[in-house]
Scaffold this active site. Structure first.
Site, PDB file in Angstrom:
ATOM      1  N   LYS A  76       0.838  -1.224  -0.056  1.00 31.51           N
ATOM      2  CA  LYS A  76      -0.028  -0.024   0.042  1.00 31.51           C
ATOM      3  C   LYS A  76       0.698   1.335  -0.146  1.00 31.51           C
ATOM      4  O   LYS A  76       0.570   2.117  -0.730  1.00 31.51           O
ATOM      5  CB  LYS A  76      -1.106   0.039   1.292  1.00 31.51           C
ATOM      6  CG  LYS A  76      -1.897   1.097   1.340  1.00 31.51           C
ATOM      7  CD  LYS A  76      -3.037   0.855   2.260  1.00 31.51           C
ATOM      8  CE  LYS A  76      -2.912   0.252   3.485  1.00 31.51           C
ATOM      9  NZ  LYS A  76      -1.977   0.802   4.402  1.00 31.51           N
ATOM     10  N   THR A  78       3.963   1.563  -1.127  1.00 35.64           N
ATOM     11  CA  THR A  78       4.444   1.329  -2.170  1.00 35.64           C
ATOM     12  C   THR A  78       3.585   2.259  -3.473  1.00 35.64           C
ATOM     13  O   THR A  78       4.083   2.794  -4.240  1.00 35.64           O
ATOM     14  CB  THR A  78       4.841   0.136  -2.642  1.00 35.64           C
ATOM     15  OG1 THR A  78       5.765  -0.494  -1.812  1.00 35.64           O
ATOM     16  CG2 THR A  78       5.832   0.315  -4.058  1.00 35.64           C
ATOM     17  N   ARG A  99       2.763   8.182   6.883  1.00 34.35           N
ATOM     18  CA  ARG A  99       3.266   8.158   8.399  1.00 34.35           C
ATOM     19  C   ARG A  99       4.626   7.699   8.649  1.00 34.35           C
ATOM     20  O   ARG A  99       5.255   7.190   7.625  1.00 34.35           O
ATOM     21  CB  ARG A  99       2.386   6.927   9.130  1.00 34.35           C
ATOM     22  CG  ARG A  99       0.841   7.240   9.119  1.00 34.35           C
ATOM     23  CD  ARG A  99       0.098   5.899   9.660  1.00 34.35           C
ATOM     24  NE  ARG A  99      -0.052   4.844   8.718  1.00 34.35           N
ATOM     25  CZ  ARG A  99      -0.396   3.605   9.237  1.00 34.35           C
ATOM     26  NH1 ARG A  99      -0.685   3.492  10.331  1.00 34.35           N
ATOM     27  NH2 ARG A  99      -0.173   2.757   8.134  1.00 34.35           N
ATOM     28  N   LYS A 110       6.866  -6.662  10.421  1.00 27.51           N
ATOM     29  CA  LYS A 110       6.186  -6.174   9.456  1.00 27.51           C
ATOM     30  C   LYS A 110       7.147  -5.369   8.589  1.00 27.51           C
ATOM     31  O   LYS A 110       6.812  -5.343   7.482  1.00 27.51           O
ATOM     32  CB  LYS A 110       5.391  -5.272   9.924  1.00 27.51           C
ATOM     33  CG  LYS A 110       4.210  -4.377   9.019  1.00 27.51           C
ATOM     34  CD  LYS A 110       3.347  -3.524   9.738  1.00 27.51           C
ATOM     35  CE  LYS A 110       2.390  -2.790   8.782  1.00 27.51           C
ATOM     36  NZ  LYS A 110       3.047  -1.839   8.130  1.00 27.51           N
ATOM     37  N   ALA A 278      -3.265   1.490  13.282  1.00 28.98           N
ATOM     38  CA  ALA A 278      -4.539   1.491  12.729  1.00 28.98           C
ATOM     39  C   ALA A 278      -5.481   0.662  13.206  1.00 28.98           C
ATOM     40  O   ALA A 278      -6.634   0.558  13.229  1.00 28.98           O
ATOM     41  CB  ALA A 278      -4.519   1.359  11.127  1.00 28.98           C
ATOM     42  N   PHE A 306      -3.405  -0.278   7.431  1.00 25.35           N
ATOM     43  CA  PHE A 306      -4.397  -1.657   7.158  1.00 25.35           C
ATOM     44  C   PHE A 306      -5.276  -1.433   5.971  1.00 25.35           C
ATOM     45  O   PHE A 306      -5.127  -0.868   4.990  1.00 25.35           O
ATOM     46  CB  PHE A 306      -4.955  -2.092   8.513  1.00 25.35           C
ATOM     47  CG  PHE A 306      -3.834  -2.505   9.433  1.00 25.35           C
ATOM     48  CD1 PHE A 306      -2.796  -3.306   9.025  1.00 25.35           C
ATOM     49  CD2 PHE A 306      -3.892  -2.024  10.760  1.00 25.35           C
ATOM     50  CE1 PHE A 306      -1.861  -3.852  10.084  1.00 25.35           C
ATOM     51  CE2 PHE A 306      -2.715  -2.271  11.542  1.00 25.35           C
ATOM     52  CZ  PHE A 306      -1.883  -3.237  11.327  1.00 25.35           C
ATOM     53  N   PHE A 386       2.770  -8.543  -8.819  1.00 26.91           N
ATOM     54  CA  PHE A 386       4.106  -9.094  -8.308  1.00 26.91           C
ATOM     55  C   PHE A 386       4.428 -10.089  -9.345  1.00 26.91           C
ATOM     56  O   PHE A 386       3.810 -10.276 -10.277  1.00 26.91           O
ATOM     57  CB  PHE A 386       3.667 -10.035  -7.086  1.00 26.91           C
ATOM     58  CG  PHE A 386       3.482  -9.035  -5.939  1.00 26.91           C
ATOM     59  CD1 PHE A 386       4.505  -9.177  -4.719  1.00 26.91           C
ATOM     60  CD2 PHE A 386       2.611  -8.159  -5.609  1.00 26.91           C
ATOM     61  CE1 PHE A 386       4.518  -8.410  -3.674  1.00 26.91           C
ATOM     62  CE2 PHE A 386       2.563  -7.349  -4.393  1.00 26.91           C
ATOM     63  CZ  PHE A 386       3.192  -7.798  -3.221  1.00 26.91           C
ATOM     64  N   TRP A 414       6.312  -0.764  -8.063  1.00 26.05           N
ATOM     65  CA  TRP A 414       7.494  -1.250  -7.419  1.00 26.05           C
ATOM     66  C   TRP A 414       8.643  -1.455  -8.417  1.00 26.05           C
ATOM     67  O   TRP A 414       9.871  -1.088  -8.042  1.00 26.05           O
ATOM     68  CB  TRP A 414       7.169  -2.685  -6.704  1.00 26.05           C
ATOM     69  CG  TRP A 414       8.303  -3.205  -6.018  1.00 26.05           C
ATOM     70  CD1 TRP A 414       8.493  -2.895  -4.501  1.00 26.05           C
ATOM     71  CD2 TRP A 414       9.436  -4.156  -6.423  1.00 26.05           C
ATOM     72  NE1 TRP A 414       9.515  -3.488  -4.357  1.00 26.05           N
ATOM     73  CE2 TRP A 414       9.954  -4.191  -5.267  1.00 26.05           C
ATOM     74  CE3 TRP A 414       9.702  -4.398  -7.710  1.00 26.05           C
ATOM     75  CZ2 TRP A 414      11.199  -5.081  -5.341  1.00 26.05           C
ATOM     76  CZ3 TRP A 414      11.043  -5.128  -7.834  1.00 26.05           C
ATOM     77  CH2 TRP A 414      11.927  -5.695  -6.742  1.00 26.05           C
TER      78      TRP A 414
END
Length: 561
Positions: A76, A78, A99, A110, A278, A306, A386, A414
């Site tokens: 997210k 990215t 953030r 994470k 979150a 999230f 991906f 990405w």
């Protein structure tokens, strides 16, 4: 035969050419006097600038959210960074608002929150570690209140605080399960009053939420004054103001309150500021950063933590209400990998094509699109690609979205940076220029606490019912008696499921949500409803990311993603 190792996020970041932050500021029409420099590549925006831009017209606000996260990762942040870069490639002056990463997830499981691949914010190493010291300032401000509380007990307890009913813990910006429950004040009378205490992670602190929801230094102090730290022997609230701690805490936050200006890998301006979780807080970057960006840019791309059931819902019901914001479009990030997991495929089998599992996962995507529509916001699905995705799997998602008249675009930010997000940027511009957005909260603040929670559970999660424990109902009555019932709700729920059970992945309907506890965050301005087993101090995994970290002979970071 030589094996070519794939580039890591860290390698890509270290090879990038950054512009001096003064030049990034010039892109926004800013001068050196508008900045407080933190070295060559980081700066804080001055208070004079924050005041000067208030009368300017707002740009367009784009909120990036996602389906429920999985261990496979959705990217997210990215996509947020890549979309900002893509908008600039299409001649839209864009600013990214993110953030700040917490050291807990960075050192744990994470990972960081600076994007990835060719869509990162820089300097990535600094941002993921100490950055400009904001997290440490929040930690110090919080623990100053803690220390003054215990000193008040030691010096005679003039406020009559009930030591069995102290609700203000200490904080640390690391994952450390051993500190969840501790005993303090041992060793005799000179060492304080013995009592049970505990630590939360810094990003779970109410101070963090306050810093991210205040719109001025005076508002920051006023909110800190309202923090309830304990209750007295008559069960009346005791505040930080009564302890005399609000002034010192605000002073410690003076510099941290200023938004941080950095840049993306393609030199798009980025404000990285604040970092509430979150699942236990509202999960958005600071209001002051978002509102300032709206005055400086044509498009502002920000994210909420999230999935749409947590961060985006709270963005709409908490941050937007307090800050009088209204998103012009929502980007909903999905991946083939996540859809397959929500469709029943195990993580170790994600590399195997499974179109039917993707289609099963689309039910979850549909639910989140529906929720954003209920809130009155146009949605663009960003299918984040991906390497393991097959053309058939990608087509299943794209074709379904188009058949449902849902705007959708393939995101390859990405691998290709802004260029890989141009199709997404074009779809976002179309959504914004459609003027379809009309943010419509799902509940009124004057509704009862029970009705507000039930509305979120039914309309956003898909629950059929909500139950409240006896403890939660007693706390609800206490909140009403203290005049706090009109505050918005901040649901503390697992991010991995629509329900309050993290094992129930994929689309869920007809379940019951259990609210086990209610906690007023009076300073921040919301009521926290805790469901399931949500921890406010995480622990490290068996193989924490910190095991791979270090520095090389020249002082460069290694092993940081």
């Amino acid at each position: 035969m030589t094996t070519i190792k794939p580039l890591t996020d860290l390698t890509i970041a270290q090879q990038a050419e950054m512009l001096p932050i003064k030049q990034i500021a010039e892109k926004l029409g800013l001068k050196e006097d508008d900045l407080d420099l933190y070295g060559k590549y980081k700066a804080k925006l001055s208070f004079d600038l924050l005041d000067d831009v208030k009368t300017r017209t707002d740009g367009k606000l784009v909120l990036v959210t996602a389906i429920n996260p999985t261990p496979a990762g959705e990217g997210k942040s990215t996509v947020t960074v890549g979309l900002g870069q893509a908008l600039n490639r299409l001649d839209k002056q864009a600013i990214v608002c993110l953030r700040e990463p917490s050291l807990g997830p960075t050192m744990g499981l994470k990972g960081g929150a600076a994007g990835g691949g060719f869509s990162q914010v820089l300097p990535m190493e600094d941002i993921n570690l100490h950055f400009t010291g904001d997290m440490h300032a929040i930690t110090a401000a919080h623990n100053t209140i803690s220390a003054m509380l215990d000193n008040h007990l030691h010096q005679g307890n003039d406020l009559g605080i009930d030591v069995r009913n102290i609700v203000w813990k200490r904080v640390l910006d690391l994952n450390d399960r051993a500190l969840r429950n501790v005993t303090i004040g041992l060793g005799g009378p000179v060492h304080g009053v013995p009592r049970e205490d505990g630590f939360d992670i810094t990003v779970a602190s109410e101070i963090m939420a306050i810093l991210c929801l205040a719109d001025s230094l005076s508002d920051l102090e006023a909110r800190i004054k309202r923090i309830v730290v304990a209750y007295d022997r008559d069960n009346e609230p005791v505040t930080a103001e009564q302890l005399g701690a609000a002034g010192a805490a605000t002073l410690l936050l003076k510099e941290a309150f200023k938004p941080n200006l950095v840049q993306t890998l393609e030199q798009t301006p980025a404000l990285v500021h604040g970092g509430p979780f979150a699942n236990i807080a509202h999960g958005c970057n600071s209001l002051i950063a978002t509102k300032t960006a709206l005055k400086l840019g044509e498009y502002v791309v920000t994210e909420a933590g999230f999935g749409a059931d947590l961060g985006a819902e709270k963005f709409c019901h908490i941050k937007s209400r307090i800050g009088e914001l209204s998103p012009d479009a929502v980007v909903l990030v999905a991946t083939v990998r996540a859809l397959k997991m929500h469709g029943g495929v195990a993580k170790d089998a994600l590399h195997v094509e499974h179109v039917e599992a993707v289609k099963r996962g689309l039910q979850l995507l549909a639910k989140h699109v529906e929720t954003m529509a209920k809130l009155g916001l146009p949605v663009v699905v960003a299918l984040n690609r991906f390497n393991s995705d097959t053309e058939e799997e990608l087509a299943a998602v794209l074709d379904w979205c188009r058949s449902q008249q849902i705007r959708v675009a393939l995101s390859e930010v990405w691998a290709h940076g802004g260029q890989g997000g141009e199709a997404l940027a074009e779809a976002v511009i179309a959504a914004v220029e459609s003027n379809e957005a009309a943010l419509t909260p799902l509940y009124e603040l004057t509704a009862s606490i029970e009705d507000k929670i039930t509305t979120i559970a039914r309309e956003v999660y898909g629950a059929s019912d909500v139950t409240f424990t006896a403890k939660a109902r007693k706390q609800m009555a206490h909140i009403q008696a203290n005049g706090w019932a009109d505050l918005p709700i901040c649901m503390a729920k697992t991010p991995f499921s629509l329900s309050d059970d993290p094992t129930k992945v994929g689309y869920q309907a007809g379940f019951t949500v259990t609210v086990r506890e209610l906690k007023p965050s009076v300073g921040a301005g919301f009521l926290v409803a805790l469901t399931g087993n949500v921890l406010t101090m995480p622990g490290l995994p068996k193989q924490p990311a910190a095991l791979n970290m270090g520095i090389d002979a020249t002082g460069n970071a290694i092993g940081l993603f």
